[in-house]
Write an enzyme that holds these catalytic residues in place. Structure first.
Site, mmCIF file in Angstrom:
data_model
loop_
_atom_site.group_PDB
_atom_site.id
_atom_site.type_symbol
_atom_site.label_atom_id
_atom_site.label_comp_id
_atom_site.label_asym_id
_atom_site.label_seq_id
_atom_site.Cartn_x
_atom_site.Cartn_y
_atom_site.Cartn_z
ATOM 1 N N ASP A 1 9.184 3.029 0.083
ATOM 2 C CA ASP A 1 8.090 3.618 0.836
ATOM 3 C C ASP A 1 8.320 3.247 2.293
ATOM 4 O O ASP A 1 8.028 2.136 2.726
ATOM 5 C CB ASP A 1 6.746 3.077 0.329
ATOM 6 C CG ASP A 1 5.571 3.622 1.134
ATOM 7 O OD1 ASP A 1 5.809 4.237 2.192
ATOM 8 O OD2 ASP A 1 4.430 3.415 0.703
ATOM 9 N N LYS B 1 3.501 8.731 9.016
ATOM 10 C CA LYS B 1 3.335 8.091 10.320
ATOM 11 C C LYS B 1 4.321 8.595 11.390
ATOM 12 O O LYS B 1 4.130 9.699 11.879
ATOM 13 C CB LYS B 1 3.344 6.576 10.141
ATOM 14 C CG LYS B 1 2.186 6.189 9.189
ATOM 15 C CD LYS B 1 1.806 4.749 9.105
ATOM 16 C CE LYS B 1 0.498 4.599 8.364
ATOM 17 N NZ LYS B 1 0.533 3.931 7.073
ATOM 18 N N TYR C 1 0.849 -1.190 0.000
ATOM 19 C CA TYR C 1 0.000 0.000 0.000
ATOM 20 C C TYR C 1 0.884 1.239 0.000
ATOM 21 O O TYR C 1 1.830 1.324 0.782
ATOM 22 C CB TYR C 1 -0.905 0.000 1.239
ATOM 23 C CG TYR C 1 -1.856 1.176 1.323
ATOM 24 C CD1 TYR C 1 -2.887 1.337 0.405
ATOM 25 C CD2 TYR C 1 -1.726 2.133 2.331
ATOM 26 C CE1 TYR C 1 -3.760 2.416 0.488
ATOM 27 C CE2 TYR C 1 -2.599 3.206 2.422
ATOM 28 C CZ TYR C 1 -3.618 3.344 1.492
ATOM 29 O OH TYR C 1 -4.477 4.401 1.580
HETATM 30 C C1 LIG Z 1 -0.099 4.409 5.718
HETATM 31 C C2 LIG Z 1 0.728 4.200 4.526
HETATM 32 C C3 LIG Z 1 0.702 5.083 3.442
HETATM 33 C C4 LIG Z 1 -0.280 6.214 3.340
HETATM 34 O O1 LIG Z 1 -0.086 7.173 4.317
HETATM 35 P P1 LIG Z 1 -1.315 8.146 4.719
HETATM 36 O O2 LIG Z 1 -0.703 9.099 5.680
HETATM 37 O O3 LIG Z 1 -2.373 7.271 5.296
HETATM 38 O O4 LIG Z 1 -1.755 8.804 3.459
HETATM 39 C C5 LIG Z 1 1.608 4.887 2.416
HETATM 40 N N1 LIG Z 1 2.480 3.866 2.443
HETATM 41 C C6 LIG Z 1 2.529 2.990 3.464
HETATM 42 C C7 LIG Z 1 3.538 1.902 3.459
HETATM 43 C C8 LIG Z 1 1.634 3.113 4.520
HETATM 44 O O5 LIG Z 1 1.646 2.204 5.493
#
Ligand SMILES: *Cc1c(COP(=O)(O)O)cnc(C)c1O
Length: 426
Positions: free
Chosen positions: A237, A265, A142
């Site tokens: 990411d 995060k 994701y």
């Molecule tokens: C949570 C998450 C996102 C998206 O971040 P948001 O602040 O919710 O937009 C992108 N990449 C990873 C790996 C994530 O866990």
């Protein structure tokens, strides 16, 4: 009737599905979401005042526990000087300097307001830099909800079983190529089929959106070699792994260099913050230096910056936090393994640092397919059992658990005991 049930009914009248982010709705595990009121340290308190040991930590940011005093104090002090200027501040420089001092391969860093924005901007930048259109992502990873990423996108999308995502045009979807996680030869195949067309390869270096899935030895390094050979921008990411696995994130922990890195995060300590950064040659293509446009009215917001800055500084100054987190998570893993083994349960636990997930499965969990072939109904029963015992796990089998250093060994023992109680009765 508890207050959460009443609140959920009321919420659904004015908020789609009663929630502002889908996984909160408990659709995967069933039942009613718990409405929270406050949190302190390792504990959440719901609308009825019931206490839960928290293994979500707001999906990662609360690495030192909720309402962490230095962060709360810093916010309190900063907010009195206004909540936004729409002009640069010295604090943004301090934040950028701190990040650059902590993480490898980041020469320049741009702040945004979410992980989604960070990943979306990184992809645009890679496209602008290479003059190519296609990207490679991995099934079950994701990267936020930007159009390009909603192809085989892990937890949220998997939970709702949305296969082709309505609202995403075929053109956009066609530019996103997917491979199974840990499948290097699938990537080689995509690269040779689309020679010279691939701008970027984006990956969660440790996947957290299909449960916790570890990269197999050589996988991330193999991708590094392919990207270097083919002129593809290698994007880590690190929205989950950044500042969690180590001060320098997965790049430091796993000794792999990325070209661009995205954060979210932990970087905002629970405030809306994301960032993307990387090698100077690529990052200087961003406006106003270069022609790849990217902007944000609230980017670098002072209240959000001071929260993140205070937390990151603490993590930088006390690297022993990572050792303590590792020891606590290893203790939990061992405790869970003991009770599951004693009761003959088929399970797999995947863990790296303070990311961990338990799958009821007799096969290894190495990619999205193997994760989805685990016993999901059993996980859902386990989730509700734990919730009833005051332990708040992610409400989906497709999510990593996140530990905070506020957890005590008594909290971990309570979690292990509740698990033992579950496996004896199911
Ligand atoms: C949570 C998450 C996102 C998206 O971040 P948001 O602040 O919710 O937009 C992108 N990449 C990873 C790996 C994530 O866990």
């Amino acid at each position: 009737m508890n207050k959460s049930i009443a609140l959920f009914e009321r919420a659904q009248r004015t908020i789609p599905g009663g929630v502002n982010s889908p996984v909160r709705a408990f659709k995967s595990v069933g039942g009613t979401p718990i409405f929270m009121q406050k949190a302190k340290g390792a504990y959440l308190y719901d609308a009825d005042g019931k206490r839960y040991i928290d293994y979500i930590c707001s999906w990662g940011p609360m690495i030192l526990g909720h309402a962490y005093e230095p962060v709360i104090e810093a916010i309190r002090e900063k907010v009195a000087d206004s909540t936004s200027f729409g002009a640069p501040t010295e604090l943004e420089i301090e934040m950028a300097e701190l990040i650059v001092s902590m993480v490898p391969n980041v020469d320049l860093i741009r702040m945004v307001s979410s992980g989604t924005e960070a990943c979306m901007s990184a992809i645009r930048l890679a496209r602008g830099y290479t003059g190519r259109n296609k990207i490679i992502k991995f099934e079950g990873c994701y990267h936020g909800h930007a159009d390009s990423f909603l192809v085989k996108a892990g937890s949220g999308v998997a939970t709702f079983n949305i296969q082709a995502v309505p609202g995403v045009t075929g053109g956009v979807a066609n530019d996103t190529l997917t491979a199974a996680y840990n499948d290097l030869s699938a990537v080689e195949k995509l690269v040779s089929e689309h020679k010279g067309e691939i701008a970027a390869l984006i990956i969660e270096p440790v996947a957290g959106n299909m449960g916790c899935i570890l990269p197999e030895p050589g996988f991330l390094q193999g991708l590094r070699e392919i990207c270097t050979r083919e002129g593809i921008v290698y994007i880590f990411d690190e929205v989950m792994t950044g500042f969690r696995l180590a001060p320098g994130g997965a790049q430091e922990k796993l000794h792999i260099d990325a070209d661009l890195v995205t954060y979210g995060k932990v970087i905002g300590a629970g405030m809306p913050v994301g960032a993307f950064g990387g090698k100077k040659a690529i990052m200087q293509q961003i406006a106003p230096l270069g022609s790849v446009y990217q902007a944000g009215t609230l980017s670098g917001n002072p209240v959000a910056m001071i929260a993140g800055y205070t937390l990151l500084k603490e993590l930088k100054q006390n690297p022993s936090i990572y050792r303590e987190l590792e020891e606590k998570t290893a203790y939990l893993e061992t405790g869970l393994r003991n009770v599951l083994d004693e009761n003959g349960v088929s399970y797999k636990i995947n863990r790296l640092g303070s990311m961990i997930s338990l799958h009821f499965s007799n096969h290894a969990i190495t990619d999205f397919k193997s994760a989805s072939e685990a016993d999901i109904p059993k996980f859902n029963q386990y989730f509700h059992h734990m919730l009833a015992h005051g332990i708040y796990l992610p409400p989906s089998a497709y999510e990593s658990w996140f530990l905070s250093n506020a957890l005590s060994y008594a909290d971990l023992d309570e979690t292990i005991r509740a698990t033992a109680d579950f496996v004896r009765n199911h």
